[in-house]
Design an enzyme around this catalytic site. Structure first.
Site, PDB file in Angstrom:
ATOM      1  NE  ARG A 103      -3.118   0.675  -0.738  1.00  0.00           N
ATOM      2  CZ  ARG A 103      -3.423   0.785  -2.024  1.00  0.00           C
ATOM      3  NH1 ARG A 103      -3.071   1.865  -2.711  1.00  0.00           N
ATOM      4  NH2 ARG A 103      -4.039  -0.194  -2.643  1.00  0.00           N
ATOM      5  CE  LYS A 138      -2.449  28.185  -5.469  1.00  0.00           C
ATOM      6  NZ  LYS A 138      -3.548  28.619  -6.372  1.00  0.00           N
ATOM      7  CE  LYS A 170       0.522  34.635  -4.802  1.00  0.00           C
ATOM      8  NZ  LYS A 170       0.384  34.325  -6.243  1.00  0.00           N
ATOM      9  CD  GLU A 200      -0.885  37.568  -7.983  1.00  0.00           C
ATOM     10  OE1 GLU A 200      -0.840  36.331  -7.955  1.00  0.00           O
ATOM     11  OE2 GLU A 200      -1.432  38.277  -7.096  1.00  0.00           O
ATOM     12  CG  ASP A 221      -3.995  35.826 -10.497  1.00  0.00           C
ATOM     13  OD1 ASP A 221      -3.926  34.618 -10.794  1.00  0.00           O
ATOM     14  OD2 ASP A 221      -4.641  36.259  -9.525  1.00  0.00           O
TER      15      ASP A 221
END
Length: 284
Positions: A103, A138, A170, A200, A221
């Site tokens: 597994r 992410k 950002k 960004e 973006d």
């Protein structure tokens, strides 16, 4: 970045942790109870759906950390496309040990092959254009290096690996710094000459302001296709252009056709479906 096997010193702690999580306090009580101690078996890792393979180094470690006598023969290496039913590798050795590691090995292989498969689907969708498909930060905590490796196995490219690779300014950085100009100026004064700076922007007005300070890259973006085309024209190859924002294999071709350099896709690492792969008892 080339598709190279990750070093064992990086992989082994991940695999050991996963095995310990599964073995708990008493080990594999089912295999110990039902399988004779000296029983040996040959099993195969077989694809139950078509896709792209990634993660075989972790598979090998999972089996060999349980028992060094397990032998793995790879038929289809990482980065290979496989058809439904195709054998990826054979696993031979003590049956108890194979079943104990099964597994953990499959969890890594199915997850990373799923990322590679999803990446390959978007790479294929934009193949007529110059745009590269890239991942983001992410990622699953603790699995970033191997998830980004899986993106490369699928034909994609890697964005920064962490907060220390490059400057990516950002929207919250811009708000805290008091504006785009202030944020870029502060970044340039703070970091060394080899550290790239990306900013960004959400609008063409912000882009124009950012370009006046000559960043290395601009992250466009959630812009419309028309805005992306205008943005590419405004940048005029003075910086790397990157598009982001809920991009799929369906929407990527039109985005790539705007002339963008990079398309970043967060879901490749945070929510790509697994590739269904099973460990089957081999009966010739």
């Amino acid at each position: 970045m080339s598709l190279l096997p990750l070093p064992a010193i990086m992989l082994e702690p991940l695999v050991r942790s996963a095995l310990l999580e599964d073995l708990g306090r008493a080990g594999d009580v089912t295999s110990e109870a039902t399988v004779a101690k000296y029983h040996h078996a040959t099993t195969v890792l077989a694809a139950r759906q078509p896709g792209v393979v990634a993660g075989l180094d972790l598979v090998s470690l999972a089996f060999r950390l349980i028992d060094q006598n397990i032998k793995i023969d790879v038929n289809r290496a990482d980065g290979s496309k496989v058809a439904q039913g195709e054998i990826i590798a054979s696993v031979t050795g003590p049956t108890r040990a194979i079943l104990t590691a099964e597994r953990t090995a499959l969890n890594f292989l199915c997850h990373l092959s799923g990322i590679a498969t999803a990446t390959a689907s978007i790479v294929a969708a934009v193949c007529e254009h110059r745009a590269k498909i890239t991942c983001t930060r992410k990622t699953t905590p603790g699995l970033r290096a191997v998830e980004k490796y899986a993106v490369r196995a699928g034909g994609g490219a890697n964005h920064r690996f962490g907060l220390d690779d490059a400057v990516l300014i950002k929207d919250n950085h811009i708000a805290a710094a008091g504006g785009i100009r202030s944020a870029i100026k502060r970044a340039r004064q703070s970091v060394g000459h080899l550290v790239k700076i990306e900013v960004e922007v959400d609008t063409l007005v912000q882009l124009e302001e950012a370009l006046s300070l000559v960043p290395d890259a601009v992250l466009l973006d959630n812009m419309s296709l028309d805005e992306l085309r205008q943005a590419v024209a405004m940048v005029a190859s003075r910086a790397i252009t990157e598009a982001s924002g809920r991009i799929t294999a369906t929407t990527a071709p039109a985005i790539a056709a705007t002339g963008i350099d990079l398309i970043s896709v967060g879901w490749l690492t945070h929510s790509a479906p697994i590739l269904d792969i099973g460990l089957d008892y081999y009966a010739p």
